[in-house]
Design an enzyme around this catalytic site. Structure first.
Site, PDB file in Angstrom:
ATOM      1  N   GLY A  47      -0.010 -33.689   1.043  1.00 12.80           N
ATOM      2  CA  GLY A  47      -0.703 -33.455  -0.240  1.00 12.80           C
ATOM      3  C   GLY A  47      -2.031 -34.189  -0.239  1.00 12.80           C
ATOM      4  O   GLY A  47      -2.386 -34.879  -1.186  1.00 12.80           O
ATOM      5  N   SER A  49      -5.293 -33.214  -0.039  1.00 18.95           N
ATOM      6  CA  SER A  49      -6.595 -32.584  -0.263  1.00 18.95           C
ATOM      7  C   SER A  49      -7.241 -32.862  -1.609  1.00 18.95           C
ATOM      8  O   SER A  49      -8.451 -32.667  -1.763  1.00 18.95           O
ATOM      9  CB  SER A  49      -6.438 -31.069  -0.091  1.00 18.95           C
ATOM     10  OG  SER A  49      -5.416 -30.604  -0.952  1.00 18.95           O
ATOM     11  N   TYR A  52      -4.417 -37.790  -6.075  1.00 18.30           N
ATOM     12  CA  TYR A  52      -3.954 -39.059  -5.523  1.00 18.30           C
ATOM     13  C   TYR A  52      -3.778 -39.007  -4.005  1.00 18.30           C
ATOM     14  O   TYR A  52      -3.911 -40.030  -3.329  1.00 18.30           O
ATOM     15  CB  TYR A  52      -2.643 -39.469  -6.196  1.00 18.30           C
ATOM     16  CG  TYR A  52      -2.849 -40.190  -7.516  1.00 18.30           C
ATOM     17  CD1 TYR A  52      -3.792 -41.224  -7.610  1.00 18.30           C
ATOM     18  CD2 TYR A  52      -2.121 -39.871  -8.651  1.00 18.30           C
ATOM     19  CE1 TYR A  52      -3.988 -41.912  -8.803  1.00 18.30           C
ATOM     20  CE2 TYR A  52      -2.309 -40.560  -9.847  1.00 18.30           C
ATOM     21  CZ  TYR A  52      -3.250 -41.579  -9.916  1.00 18.30           C
ATOM     22  OH  TYR A  52      -3.442 -42.269 -11.090  1.00 18.30           O
ATOM     23  N   PHE A  73      -2.103 -27.404   1.204  1.00 16.39           N
ATOM     24  CA  PHE A  73      -1.984 -25.949   1.118  1.00 16.39           C
ATOM     25  C   PHE A  73      -3.182 -25.461   0.334  1.00 16.39           C
ATOM     26  O   PHE A  73      -3.172 -25.503  -0.898  1.00 16.39           O
ATOM     27  CB  PHE A  73      -0.686 -25.616   0.384  1.00 16.39           C
ATOM     28  CG  PHE A  73      -0.109 -24.270   0.736  1.00 16.39           C
ATOM     29  CD1 PHE A  73      -0.668 -23.465   1.707  1.00 16.39           C
ATOM     30  CD2 PHE A  73       1.028 -23.811   0.093  1.00 16.39           C
ATOM     31  CE1 PHE A  73      -0.118 -22.240   2.034  1.00 16.39           C
ATOM     32  CE2 PHE A  73       1.596 -22.583   0.410  1.00 16.39           C
ATOM     33  CZ  PHE A  73       1.014 -21.800   1.385  1.00 16.39           C
ATOM     34  N   ASP A 110       2.318 -24.540   4.177  1.00 18.40           N
ATOM     35  CA  ASP A 110       3.349 -24.937   3.230  1.00 18.40           C
ATOM     36  C   ASP A 110       4.167 -26.131   3.741  1.00 18.40           C
ATOM     37  O   ASP A 110       5.010 -25.984   4.638  1.00 18.40           O
ATOM     38  CB  ASP A 110       4.260 -23.724   2.985  1.00 18.40           C
ATOM     39  CG  ASP A 110       5.346 -24.032   1.971  1.00 18.40           C
ATOM     40  OD1 ASP A 110       5.318 -25.138   1.382  1.00 18.40           O
ATOM     41  OD2 ASP A 110       6.231 -23.180   1.782  1.00 18.40           O
ATOM     42  N   LEU A 138       2.807 -34.621  -2.968  1.00 25.98           N
ATOM     43  CA  LEU A 138       2.789 -33.183  -3.264  1.00 25.98           C
ATOM     44  C   LEU A 138       2.920 -32.950  -4.767  1.00 25.98           C
ATOM     45  O   LEU A 138       3.676 -33.635  -5.436  1.00 25.98           O
ATOM     46  CB  LEU A 138       3.999 -32.497  -2.625  1.00 25.98           C
ATOM     47  CG  LEU A 138       3.937 -32.067  -1.175  1.00 25.98           C
ATOM     48  CD1 LEU A 138       5.124 -31.171  -0.871  1.00 25.98           C
ATOM     49  CD2 LEU A 138       2.653 -31.336  -0.877  1.00 25.98           C
ATOM     50  N   ALA A 139       2.209 -31.963  -5.258  1.00 22.82           N
ATOM     51  CA  ALA A 139       2.457 -31.459  -6.611  1.00 22.82           C
ATOM     52  C   ALA A 139       2.371 -29.953  -6.498  1.00 22.82           C
ATOM     53  O   ALA A 139       1.313 -29.417  -6.172  1.00 22.82           O
ATOM     54  CB  ALA A 139       1.416 -31.999  -7.581  1.00 22.82           C
ATOM     55  N   TYR A 238       7.731 -35.035 -20.460  1.00 22.26           N
ATOM     56  CA  TYR A 238       7.629 -35.485 -19.066  1.00 22.26           C
ATOM     57  C   TYR A 238       8.894 -36.225 -18.618  1.00 22.26           C
ATOM     58  O   TYR A 238       9.785 -35.637 -18.028  1.00 22.26           O
ATOM     59  CB  TYR A 238       6.355 -36.330 -18.845  1.00 22.26           C
ATOM     60  CG  TYR A 238       6.047 -36.440 -17.374  1.00 22.26           C
ATOM     61  CD1 TYR A 238       5.194 -35.538 -16.762  1.00 22.26           C
ATOM     62  CD2 TYR A 238       6.692 -37.375 -16.569  1.00 22.26           C
ATOM     63  CE1 TYR A 238       4.976 -35.578 -15.392  1.00 22.26           C
ATOM     64  CE2 TYR A 238       6.479 -37.419 -15.205  1.00 22.26           C
ATOM     65  CZ  TYR A 238       5.622 -36.534 -14.627  1.00 22.26           C
ATOM     66  OH  TYR A 238       5.417 -36.568 -13.275  1.00 22.26           O
TER      67      TYR A 238
HETATM   68  P1  NAD Z   1      -2.981 -32.561  -7.132  1.00 25.35           P
HETATM   69  O1  NAD Z   1      -2.725 -31.233  -7.743  1.00 25.35           O
HETATM   70  O2  NAD Z   1      -4.342 -33.120  -7.210  1.00 25.35           O
HETATM   71  O3  NAD Z   1      -2.564 -32.569  -5.579  1.00 25.35           O
HETATM   72  C1  NAD Z   1      -1.495 -31.850  -5.073  1.00 25.35           C
HETATM   73  C2  NAD Z   1      -1.573 -31.813  -3.565  1.00 25.35           C
HETATM   74  O4  NAD Z   1      -0.392 -31.143  -3.084  1.00 25.35           O
HETATM   75  C3  NAD Z   1      -2.762 -31.030  -2.996  1.00 25.35           C
HETATM   76  O5  NAD Z   1      -3.222 -31.668  -1.831  1.00 25.35           O
HETATM   77  C4  NAD Z   1      -2.149 -29.687  -2.601  1.00 25.35           C
HETATM   78  O6  NAD Z   1      -2.809 -29.005  -1.533  1.00 25.35           O
HETATM   79  C5  NAD Z   1      -0.787 -30.156  -2.139  1.00 25.35           C
HETATM   80  N1  NAD Z   1       0.219 -29.095  -2.139  1.00 25.35           N
HETATM   81  C6  NAD Z   1       0.743 -28.408  -3.170  1.00 25.35           C
HETATM   82  N2  NAD Z   1       1.686 -27.543  -2.737  1.00 25.35           N
HETATM   83  C7  NAD Z   1       1.753 -27.693  -1.390  1.00 25.35           C
HETATM   84  C8  NAD Z   1       2.529 -27.096  -0.368  1.00 25.35           C
HETATM   85  N3  NAD Z   1       3.458 -26.178  -0.643  1.00 25.35           N
HETATM   86  N4  NAD Z   1       2.299 -27.471   0.901  1.00 25.35           N
HETATM   87  C9  NAD Z   1       1.370 -28.409   1.218  1.00 25.35           C
HETATM   88  N5  NAD Z   1       0.627 -29.028   0.286  1.00 25.35           N
HETATM   89  C10 NAD Z   1       0.813 -28.664  -0.999  1.00 25.35           C
HETATM   90  O7  NAD Z   1      -1.896 -33.523  -7.809  1.00 25.35           O
HETATM   91  P2  NAD Z   1      -1.820 -35.094  -8.136  1.00 25.35           P
HETATM   92  O8  NAD Z   1      -1.924 -35.241  -9.623  1.00 25.35           O
HETATM   93  O9  NAD Z   1      -2.692 -35.883  -7.251  1.00 25.35           O
HETATM   94  O10 NAD Z   1      -0.283 -35.360  -7.808  1.00 25.35           O
HETATM   95  C11 NAD Z   1       0.162 -35.980  -6.625  1.00 25.35           C
HETATM   96  C12 NAD Z   1       1.395 -36.816  -6.949  1.00 25.35           C
HETATM   97  O11 NAD Z   1       1.014 -37.874  -7.838  1.00 25.35           O
HETATM   98  C13 NAD Z   1       2.498 -36.012  -7.667  1.00 25.35           C
HETATM   99  O12 NAD Z   1       3.752 -36.437  -7.202  1.00 25.35           O
HETATM  100  C14 NAD Z   1       2.324 -36.430  -9.117  1.00 25.35           C
HETATM  101  O13 NAD Z   1       3.503 -36.314  -9.874  1.00 25.35           O
HETATM  102  C15 NAD Z   1       1.915 -37.887  -8.922  1.00 25.35           C
HETATM  103  N6  NAD Z   1       1.278 -38.498 -10.115  1.00 25.35           N
HETATM  104  C16 NAD Z   1       0.207 -37.889 -10.731  1.00 25.35           C
HETATM  105  C17 NAD Z   1      -0.330 -38.481 -11.875  1.00 25.35           C
HETATM  106  C18 NAD Z   1      -1.489 -37.850 -12.614  1.00 25.35           C
HETATM  107  O14 NAD Z   1      -1.779 -38.259 -13.736  1.00 25.35           O
HETATM  108  N7  NAD Z   1      -2.177 -36.895 -12.012  1.00 25.35           N
HETATM  109  C19 NAD Z   1       0.187 -39.692 -12.362  1.00 25.35           C
HETATM  110  C20 NAD Z   1       1.233 -40.295 -11.670  1.00 25.35           C
HETATM  111  C21 NAD Z   1       1.785 -39.696 -10.540  1.00 25.35           C
END
Ligand code: NAD
Length: 396
Positions: A47, A49, A52, A73, A110, A138-139, A238
């Site tokens: 994850g 790209s 976080y 992805f 994926d 991953l999200a 949540y």
């Molecule tokens: P984001 O949407 O910015 O990033 C998601 C990442 O997952 C991307 O790199 C995307 O390419 C990758 N991805 C998604 N599906 C995929 C797949 N099938 N195969 C490969 N890669 C895949 O999300 P984020 O907010 O940075 O979330 C990342 C983590 O941090 C999550 O677990 C989220 O719950 C956690 N988090 C986020 C927050 C917030 O406020 N954004 C707070 C606390 C924790």
């Protein structure tokens, strides 16, 4: 092509390559401006790209000097359609890493599939031998189960009863915002199970099984997965909802993985991170209103962090520090200490109880939220010429 933002609700379907590269560079410069961290030699970021995960990759590479292998992805550009922001971020990151003499490679596909796990292992074997850190960031809204072929879709719903709340109707293009009431129906049992299948800990465990089976984990290997807890205002949608059940499953998985890593002095952690604007977080109902009030209050108290500041602190203070980790009763690393500070939360609650369309611009950081949102896709950056004709394929 001249690329402009195309927005539907909290989704932007275009991304600007120069803006994305500028964002990546700004994060790199932030990390380079701070002390070096003695961290992993080689890190795998699942994850990698955006959000976080990208901040973790940048901190590992430019804060610790690590070689990084990323998995994401993303949509590549075509001659007529821009690629996704993550695609341009990866390209920009790899360019900067190469210039700095840091190993960096990205596997695009994926992450839930056995094929991508195997491809990642092949790259580790051929290029770097072993990894010392796996960040699981991953999200995703959907997962095709690699062993049964079943397609699971996550849902973001409360449990047990209808959740009534205020929410933000935010027209991100014009910047006009209304505070309105919303009612969210509770999830059915199969929706809970599907959300756990997508966002729970099973895939994290599958990654570790595959990497351990391939003998590419260094002695002392560590892995961390990210979670969110938040406060009373967002709990019904949540932490006490479908997503929270999935995140609880991460806690279970951390225990299982730690047991499997005992023999090699390894460990698995769940880190509770603060709220930030990302593609994943803005998709959650009610959350944008809470976030924008929170950001305003945290900025007024001078303790707001964006993705990169937050993750740099995670690496510096918690993952790669000799100090005792700040953990809770079940062993999660708590990085949300500023967000959950009593004074911050009291002020957020006070504003939440009074917030209306009339005072939302005064009580909440709508401007900051909107800027963060546009920035995710490379828009709204002063130094970028948005009237320039861009070659979508090269990004210049
Ligand atoms: P984001 O949407 O910015 O990033 C998601 C990442 O997952 C991307 O790199 C995307 O390419 C990758 N991805 C998604 N599906 C995929 C797949 N099938 N195969 C490969 N890669 C895949 O999300 P984020 O907010 O940075 O979330 C990342 C983590 O941090 C999550 O677990 C989220 O719950 C956690 N988090 C986020 C927050 C917030 O406020 N954004 C707070 C606390 C924790």
């Amino acid at each position: 092509m001249i690329i402009k933002p195309r927005i539907r609700g909290f989704i932007c379907t275009t991304a600007h390559p120069v803006g994305c590269a500028t964002n990546v560079s700004a994060q790199i410069e932030y990390v380079r401006g701070l002390d070096t961290i003695t961290g992993p030699r080689n890190a795998l970021i699942v994850g990698c790209s955006t959000g976080y995960g990208l901040a973790s990759r940048i901190t590992a590479a430019f804060g610790c000097g690590s070689g990084t292998l990323g998995v994401s992805f993303e949509r590549a550009p075509s001659e007529s359609k821009p690629g996704s922001a993550g695609w341009y971020n990866n390209a920009a990151f790899e360019r900067r890493a190469e210039q700095a003499g840091l190993y960096a490679r990205t596997v695009d596909g994926d992450a839930f599939s056995d094929e991508i796990k195997q491809r990642t292992i092949d790259v580790i074997r051929s290029d770097i031998g072993e990894i010392d850190l796996l960040v699981y960031s991953l999200a995703s809204p959907v997962r095709k189960h690699p062993r049964t072929g079943e397609l699971y879709r996550s849902s973001i719903k409360p449990l047990g009863k209808v959740f009534s709340s205020k929410t933000l109707n935010f027209d991100l293009m014009s910047g006009t915002a209304k505070v309105v009431d919303v009612e969210l129906d509770p999830a059915e049992a199969d929706e809970v199970d599907a959300t756990i299948a997508v966002m729970g800990g099973e895939d994290w465990e599958y990654w570790i099984e595959a990497l351990q089976g391939a003998e590419v984990l260094a002695s002392g290997f560590e892995t961390v997965a990210y979670t969110y807890i938040g406060n009373e205002l967002t709990w019904p949608i949540y932490w006490d909802g479908t997503l929270g059940r999935a995140k609880e499953d991460l806690d279970r998985a951390a225990g299982e993985i730690s047991n499997k890593l005992k023999d090699t002095n390894g460990r698995a952690d769940v880190a509770v991170l603060k709220a930030v604007v990302t593609q994943a977080s803005t998709a959650i109902p009610v959350v944008p209103l809470y976030f924008s009030i929170l950001f305003r209050v945290m900025k007024e108290h001078d303790c707001h962090e964006d993705c990169i500041a937050h993750i740099q602190r995670l690496f510096r203070e918690q993952l790669y520090s000799n100090q005792l980790k700040r953990t809770d009763e079940i062993g999660r690393i708590r990085m949300d200490n500023h967000e959950l500070d009593a004074d911050i939360q009291a002020e957020v609650q006070r504003r939440w109880s009074k917030i209306t369309t009339g005072n939302v611009a005064e009580f909440a950081d709508l401007r900051g939220f909107r800027e963060d949102f546009f920035r995710l896709f490379g828009f709204g950056i002063e130094s970028v010429d948005y009237d320039a004709d861009i070659d979508l394929l090269t990004g210049y």
